[in-house]
Scaffold this active site. Sequence first.
Site, PDB file in Angstrom:
ATOM      1  N   SER A 247     -26.563  25.048  24.785  1.00 29.88           N
ATOM      2  CA  SER A 247     -25.692  25.591  23.745  1.00 29.88           C
ATOM      3  C   SER A 247     -25.327  27.060  23.918  1.00 29.88           C
ATOM      4  O   SER A 247     -24.866  27.696  22.970  1.00 29.88           O
ATOM      5  CB  SER A 247     -26.308  25.374  22.356  1.00 29.88           C
TER       6      SER A 247
ATOM      7  N   HIS B 150     -27.944  11.720  24.275  1.00 31.60           N
ATOM      8  CA  HIS B 150     -26.838  12.642  24.531  1.00 31.60           C
ATOM      9  C   HIS B 150     -25.543  11.849  24.479  1.00 31.60           C
ATOM     10  O   HIS B 150     -25.091  11.324  25.489  1.00 31.60           O
ATOM     11  CB  HIS B 150     -27.029  13.318  25.890  1.00 31.60           C
TER      12      HIS B 150
ATOM     13  N   ALA C 184     -26.935  23.599  31.143  1.00 31.45           N
ATOM     14  CA  ALA C 184     -27.561  22.628  30.244  1.00 31.45           C
ATOM     15  C   ALA C 184     -26.563  22.052  29.240  1.00 31.45           C
ATOM     16  O   ALA C 184     -25.395  22.452  29.187  1.00 31.45           O
ATOM     17  CB  ALA C 184     -28.721  23.289  29.518  1.00 31.45           C
ATOM     18  N   HIS C 185     -27.052  21.150  28.413  1.00 31.40           N
ATOM     19  CA  HIS C 185     -26.221  20.441  27.431  1.00 31.40           C
ATOM     20  C   HIS C 185     -25.547  21.399  26.450  1.00 31.40           C
ATOM     21  O   HIS C 185     -26.142  22.350  25.987  1.00 31.40           O
ATOM     22  CB  HIS C 185     -27.041  19.412  26.662  1.00 31.40           C
ATOM     23  N   ASN C 186     -24.302  21.076  26.146  1.00 33.17           N
ATOM     24  CA  ASN C 186     -23.547  21.788  25.106  1.00 33.17           C
ATOM     25  C   ASN C 186     -23.230  23.241  25.420  1.00 33.17           C
ATOM     26  O   ASN C 186     -22.791  23.989  24.553  1.00 33.17           O
ATOM     27  CB  ASN C 186     -24.271  21.705  23.752  1.00 33.17           C
TER      28      ASN C 186
END
Lengths: 356, 356, 356
Positions: C270, C209, C250-252
Site C-alpha cells: 500500500s 487477494h 507488494a500488494h496495493n
Amino acid sequence: MRLTVAQLAERIGAELVGDGSGQISAVGTVESAGENDVTFVIAPKRNYVHLKNLTDVRHIAGLEQSRAGAVIVARRIEGLAKPQLIVKDVNAALIEALNVFGPALKAAAEGIDPTAKVAADARIAKGVAVGAGVVIDDRVEIGENSVISSGCKIGENSKVGRNCRLDSNVVVYHNCTIGNNVVIQANSTIGSTGFGYSFIDGAHRLIPHNGGVSIEDFVEIGANCCIDRAKFGNTIIGAGTKIDNLVQIAHNVVIGKGCLIASLVGISGSCKLGDGVVLAGQVGLADNIEIGAGTIVGAQSGVNHNIAAGQRVLGSPAIEGKEALQVFVLTKRLPKLVEQLKQLSKRIEGLEKAKD
Amino acid sequence: MRLTVAQLAERIGAELVGDGSGQISAVGTVESAGENDVTFVIAPKRNYVHLKNLTDVRHIAGLEQSRAGAVIVARRIEGLAKPQLIVKDVNAALIEALNVFGPALKAAAEGIDPTAKVAADARIAKGVAVGAGVVIDDRVEIGENSVISSGCKIGENSKVGRNCRLDSNVVVYHNCTIGNNVVIQANSTIGSTGFGYSFIDGAHRLIPHNGGVSIEDFVEIGANCCIDRAKFGNTIIGAGTKIDNLVQIAHNVVIGKGCLIASLVGISGSCKLGDGVVLAGQVGLADNIEIGAGTIVGAQSGVNHNIAAGQRVLGSPAIEGKEALQVFVLTKRLPKLVEQLKQLSKRIEGLEKAKD
Amino acid sequence: MRLTVAQLAERIGAELVGDGSGQISAVGTVESAGENDVTFVIAPKRNYVHLKNLTDVRHIAGLEQSRAGAVIVARRIEGLAKPQLIVKDVNAALIEALNVFGPALKAAAEGIDPTAKVAADARIAKGVAVGAGVVIDDRVEIGENSVISSGCKIGENSKVGRNCRLDSNVVVYHNCTIGNNVVIQANSTIGSTGFGYSFIDGAHRLIPHNGGVSIEDFVEIGANCCIDRAKFGNTIIGAGTKIDNLVQIAHNVVIGKGCLIASLVGISGSCKLGDGVVLAGQVGLADNIEIGAGTIVGAQSGVNHNIAAGQRVLGSPAIEGKEALQVFVLTKRLPKLVEQLKQLSKRIEGLEKAKD
C-alpha cells in the site's frame, strides 16, 4: 456472486444491524467501496517493524463518507446510517467475505498435460493436475489434488504432498520433501546447491550438498524465492511458516513453525529460527545464528549474534529494539552534540583563563 | 555406496588410526552422524564478514559423544575411542568423501529432447543433453557434455562451453559467451538489458545495450540471479568466481577471478572488482566503483568510493573494518555519552557559579 | 551496418566538423573504441544516490588518446584531431547511434508456436508472436505485434497491450492488465499473491487477494522481479516507470509515472509513490508510506515515514540527505569525540581540584 446484506451476514456468521436488503457483490476499502461493496474496519495494530497490516485507523474516519453498502465491524458503531455486520473477529470475517466474492477462476485441469514429461516410475495421485511442459523425474511422488503448473521441474526422488500448489516455472531439485497444503509461487527455486566452498590449491571448490530440503505442511512461499539444499540432512521450513517474495534461505537453515519472513530477507547457512519468529523486509542473518521463538527482527536489520526468545531487535548490527530507536534519535542529533561539546570546551577555557 | 573405514581411508588418501572394519555409507556432522556415517573436524576460521564456514570448533567438543563410525581429522586426537582418518587437508578429504557417498542421480539424457526447439544452424556438440521445452536460437553453440535442462532459453549467437550445467528455466539472452565447466542454477537470467536510461523530452529512454556478457571458466552462479549485458563490450565474470542466489550484476561490471559474491548483493553499472574479492550478503556497490584484489566487504555494507586491494571494509557507507566495529560500539554507547555530556555541563556550571 | 562519418552525422542530425570519409560500424567508449567506432562525451551529472550515469568526465581526458574514428559531442572541442559530430543532446544522439549499429537479431516469429497452449477464447491480435511452451489461459487478450517468449504463462482474463515484449519464462497471473509498449524481462512474476496474513486461531491465514495488477504504457520491468496483486483494486505501476532487476513491489502499491526503481528495492504493501520518484538500489519502504513526486531516496535507505515531494533522503532510517551525510561524517568521528569528552572531563577535574 451476489448476495443480499442479510445473506452475507448469515454466510460470515455476523449479527446484522440495519437494512439487510441491499445487494453485495464485492469487498472494498472504506475509500474505494461502492454501494454494492461491503467494507470493514479493523482496529490498528502498531508495530515498529512495519509488517503489513490489513488496514488502519484511518478507515474509521472515512466510514461516514464511504459509499459502501455495508460494513463489517467488531463493535456496533452508534449513529452510522449504514447496515453493520457485527462479528467477533473482523479479520476472519473479512477472509470469509473475500472468499465468497473472489474471482471465479477455472480449476486446474485434472490429469497430465500431453506436453508434460513424467517419469514412468513417478507416482501421481488422483486429482492431480500437471501442466504443460512440466518435467517430473524418476521416483517423484505427487499427492492427491496437488497442482503442478506449467513449466515446473520436479527432480528425482522428490515428494510433494496433498493439496499443494506449485505455480508456473517453479523448480524443485532432487531429494526434496514438500508436505501437504503447501503453496510455492512462480519462478521459485527449491533445493539449489548452497554457497559452500573450500579454498583448496588456489581455487574455490564446491562442497557437495548431499542433503535435501524439507518443507512442512501449510508453508507458503512467494515468487522468485530460493531455498538451498543442505550439505548434510535437510534445510527445514517449519509447518505454517509464510515466506514473501525474493527471499534467500541458505543450506542447513532450520526455520520453526509459524514464522513470517518478509521480502528480500537473506538467511545464511545453518541459522536456526524458533517458532513464530518474524523477520521484516531486507533483514540479513549471518551464518550459524540462532533466533529464539517469537522474536521480531526489524526491517533491514543485520543480525550477527544469537538472539533469545521473545525479543525485538533492530539495526545493523541489530541491538535491542528500544535501544536501537534511542540510538537512531541520538545519531541524528550528533551535529548538536558536537556543537555542545565545543561550547563546553569554550566554557572550560574561560574557567581556565580565569584561574590563571 | 558402502565402504569399510579402511577402504574409505584409501579412497581419500588418509592414514587410518584404529579399527578399519566398520561400514560407512554417508557423511554426517558430529551431532547428526550415526554409526555408518563418517564425520569430520575442521579448525574454525573466524572472520567478521560472517561468510559461511563449513563447521566450527563446537564440533570438536561433541566428538566424544558422537555416534559417528569414524572421523576425518587433520591431527590425531589422543584418547579418542573411534577410528580416525588423518589427512593433510580436511576440507579436501571431506569433499572427496561427500562425492563418494553422494546421491546416485541419473545422468541427464544425452541428445535433444523431442519437445526442445533447436535452430537448424545451432551447433550442438556430442554428449550434450538438451531438456524438454528448451529453446536454442540461431547460431548458438553448445560445447561437449554440457547439460541444458528443461525450460531454458539460449538466445541468438550465444555460446556455452564444455561440461557446463544450466539448470531448469535459465534464460541466456543473445550474444553471451559462457566458458567451460560453468554452472548456472535454476531461474537465473543472463544477458538481460541493463538499467540505463537517458531523460529526453520528458521521458526515460532506454540506452540500447549492444554489448554482451562473458562468463569465464569454472564460474558458478546460483539460482534466480541476474547478470545484465553491457552497453559496449561485455559484462565480465572472471574465471573461478562463485556467485550465490539472488545476486544482481549490472551492465558493464567487470569481476576478477576467484571472487565470492554472497546472496542478495547488488553491483551497480561499470564496477570493477579485482581477483579474489569477497562481497558478503546484501552488500551494495554504487556505480563505477573499483574494489582492489583480495578485499573483503562485510555484510550489508554500502560502498560508495573506490577501495584499495587487501582491505576489509564494513558499514553503509563502508569504512575500514576495525574502525567500523569501533564506531558500532560507540554508536551503541551514544545514550551514555549524552549523559556524560550533561554531567560535564553540570560540573562546569558548578565551577562557573563558584567563580562568580 | 557500416556508415561513413558523414552518413552517420546525417543519420543522427549532427553538424560534422572534420573529415567525413571514415568508416564507422559500432559505438565504443573513449577507452575501448577503435578506428571504426564512434565514441561520445557526456558532461557528468553528479548525484549522491549513485544512479547509473552513462559516462563521466574521465572520458574527456582520454579523448586525445582515443583511437575512435569520430566523436559525438555537445560542443566543439578545439584542437582535437578527430572528426566531431556536434549535437544538441548527446544522450539522444547516442541512443540513435546505438540503434543504428545494434546487433541484427531475427524478429520473433509471428504466429503461435505449435507447442504453445492457447485457450480457445483467448484473443490474439495480428502480428503477435507466441513462443514455444507458452500457456495462455481463458479470455486472455494480447494486442498487436506483442511478443510472448518461450515458457511464459498468462493467467485467466489478463490483458497485454500492443507492442509489448514479455521475455522467456515471465509469469503473469490472472486478472492483470498490461498496457502498450511494455517490456518485462525474463523470469519476472506479475500478479503473485501478496504477503498478507491474519493471525486467527493460532495460525497465519492468508487474506485472499481479489484485486489485480495494472501496468501502464511504456513501463519497463527487469528480470526476476515480483509485482504482487492487490487485495482490493489494483497494484498500479504508472506509465513510463522503469524498474531494474530483482525488485519487489507488494500488494496495493501505487507507483506514479516516470519513476526509476533500482535493483533489489523492496516496496511494502500500500505504499504510494508520486511521479518521477527515484529509489536507488536496495532501498526499502515500510508499508503504507507515501513518497512525494520527484523525491530521490539514496541507496540502501529505509523509509519509515511519509516524505514530501522534491526531497532527497538517505539512511536507514532515512533522513534529509545533507543531514544524513553530515551524520555519517560525525559518526565516523565518534572515537575522536569520545576522546575529546575524556579530555574535557580531565580539564574539569583539574579545575575542580584547583578550586578545592
